[in-house]
Design a protein around this motif. Structure first.
Motif, PDB file in Angstrom:
ATOM      1  N   GLU A 194       0.839  -1.205   0.000  1.00  0.00           N
ATOM      2  CA  GLU A 194       0.000   0.000   0.000  1.00  0.00           C
ATOM      3  C   GLU A 194       0.874   1.255   0.000  1.00  0.00           C
ATOM      4  O   GLU A 194       0.576   2.230  -0.707  1.00  0.00           O
ATOM      5  N   ARG A 197       2.108   1.544  -3.474  1.00  0.00           N
ATOM      6  CA  ARG A 197       1.042   1.990  -4.385  1.00  0.00           C
ATOM      7  C   ARG A 197       0.799   3.489  -4.269  1.00  0.00           C
ATOM      8  O   ARG A 197       0.686   4.196  -5.285  1.00  0.00           O
ATOM      9  N   ALA A 201       1.458   6.263  -7.126  1.00  0.00           N
ATOM     10  CA  ALA A 201       0.338   7.037  -7.657  1.00  0.00           C
ATOM     11  C   ALA A 201       0.577   8.543  -7.554  1.00  0.00           C
ATOM     12  O   ALA A 201       0.118   9.313  -8.410  1.00  0.00           O
ATOM     13  N   THR A 255      -3.206   3.138 -12.389  1.00  0.00           N
ATOM     14  CA  THR A 255      -3.823   2.956 -11.072  1.00  0.00           C
ATOM     15  C   THR A 255      -3.528   1.542 -10.568  1.00  0.00           C
ATOM     16  O   THR A 255      -3.330   0.618 -11.355  1.00  0.00           O
ATOM     17  N   GLY A 256      -3.496   1.404  -9.249  1.00  0.00           N
ATOM     18  CA  GLY A 256      -3.255   0.105  -8.629  1.00  0.00           C
ATOM     19  C   GLY A 256      -4.431  -0.296  -7.765  1.00  0.00           C
ATOM     20  O   GLY A 256      -4.905   0.494  -6.947  1.00  0.00           O
ATOM     21  N   PRO A 258      -5.656  -2.968  -4.943  1.00  0.00           N
ATOM     22  CA  PRO A 258      -5.260  -4.044  -4.024  1.00  0.00           C
ATOM     23  C   PRO A 258      -6.129  -5.280  -4.220  1.00  0.00           C
ATOM     24  O   PRO A 258      -7.349  -5.175  -4.417  1.00  0.00           O
ATOM     25  N   LEU A 267      -1.268  -6.400  -6.279  1.00  0.00           N
ATOM     26  CA  LEU A 267      -1.896  -5.258  -6.943  1.00  0.00           C
ATOM     27  C   LEU A 267      -2.206  -5.622  -8.388  1.00  0.00           C
ATOM     28  O   LEU A 267      -1.387  -6.229  -9.072  1.00  0.00           O
ATOM     29  N   LEU A 269      -2.543  -3.689 -11.659  1.00  0.00           N
ATOM     30  CA  LEU A 269      -2.245  -2.367 -12.209  1.00  0.00           C
ATOM     31  C   LEU A 269      -3.003  -2.184 -13.525  1.00  0.00           C
ATOM     32  O   LEU A 269      -3.026  -3.086 -14.370  1.00  0.00           O
TER      33      LEU A 269
END
Length: 312
Positions: A194, A197, A201, A255-256, A258, A267, A269
């Motif tokens: 996280e 990510r 981002a 964007t990722g 979870p 993730l 993507l």
């Protein structure tokens, strides 16, 4: 009948709703386990499905009343067919463009609750299993993951119990030397992913430096169909430069999302909403030490719906 005898009957419809005879009933009961065994050995869902069809052809000719332990017998058949398929895959992988990573599977949360199974299914450990010989991989999977005894394993690989034990020892030493010494919880991996990510981002370079280990390794699999590094990228500076260059070439909004991949945090993507790949991580001491990125579109067909996996 020997578990390896060849038969030519067509495989039945294995939908549980269509079960009409005891042999099919038993096969369907253990189907998720057999698929998991085959997938652990092969790293490919499509090849695992083919192995199950081959296993069914042999099981269909067995006298059910003569089988003492249907679960062990079915796993033995499946293992033999998976070993045959592994040798074919070895030739295919030798011609593969760039690193070969396992096909990621979207899995239900209960897979993560089986700690041993989840670790064995992680892309990180399955990448290590690729370095074992076919027999070593079969023995490691059957003993360490599915808790089969050496007598059953010996029957599956066609060797003596003492040879199976020695093979298990060699395989375990090889794997132990290449996996983290301290087990990492799913929560710790999820937190590191996280952080990665969010930093990715927002373009937070310091955030990426904080979460990535200095000697982080980035392994990407495009299979010659998508852009990917032809060999692992090592070192945080090189990894960040490679990722920045790849993002620039991809264009669009990255964007990722979870998710749970192979029983572990991961993730998905996307670029402008379209799946670009699946990312998994190896985490040690709250920092990412390895990233595994599957971009080959032929390996991204099972990340939209869950695949049932079990060690029982």
């Amino acid at each position: 009948m020997d578990a390896d005898d060849h038969v030519t009957d067509p495989a039945p419809d294995l939908n549980p709703d269509s079960v009409t005879d005891p042999a099919t009933d038993v096969f369907v009961e253990h189907r998720d386990l057999l698929f998991t065994v085959a997938y652990e050995m092969l790293g490919s869902a499509a090849d695992a499905e083919d192995v199950l069809q081959e296993a069914w052809l042999r099981w269909a000719e067995v006298e059910l009343a003569q089988v003492r332990d249907p679960r062990a017998y079915l796993v033995r058949i499946t293992t033999r067919q998976a070993l045959n398929r592994l040798r074919t895959l070895k030739r295919r992988k030798e011609a593969y463009v760039g690193p070969w990573l396992p096909e990621p599977l979207l899995t239900a949360p209960d897979v993560a609750e089986d700690v041993v199974l989840a670790e064995s299914l992680s892309l990180a450990l399955m990448f290590v299993l690729e370095t074992l010989s076919p027999t070593e991989r079969a023995v490691f999977v059957l003993h360490e993951v599915f808790d089969f005894g050496y007598d059953d394993i010996a029957a599956a690989i066609g060797k003596s119990p003492s040879a199976a034990r020695q093979t298990a020892y060699r395989a375990r030493r090889h794997v132990d030397a290449r996996r983290p010494r301290t087990p990492v919880s799913a929560a710790e991996t999820r937190a590191a992913l996280e952080s990665f990510r969010l930093a990715l981002a927002t373009g937070d370079l310091q955030g990426l430096l904080d979460v990535l280990a200095p000697d982080v390794v980035f392994v990407s699999d495009g299979g010659g169909l998508r852009l990917a590094a032809l060999k692992p990228v090592v070192g945080v500076d090189k990894v960040l430069r490679y990722m920045a260059g790849s993002a620039g070439k991809a264009g669009g909004v990255l964007t990722g999302e979870p998710t749970t991949v192979n029983g572990n945090p991961g993730l998905v993507l996307r670029v402008d909403g379209v799946i670009d790949g699946v990312l998994a991580a190896r985490v040690e001491n709250a920092r990412v030490t390895a990233l595994y990125y599957v971009r080959n579109p032929e390996k991204l067909t099972r990340v939209e719906s869950e695949t049932a996996l079990t060690s029982r």
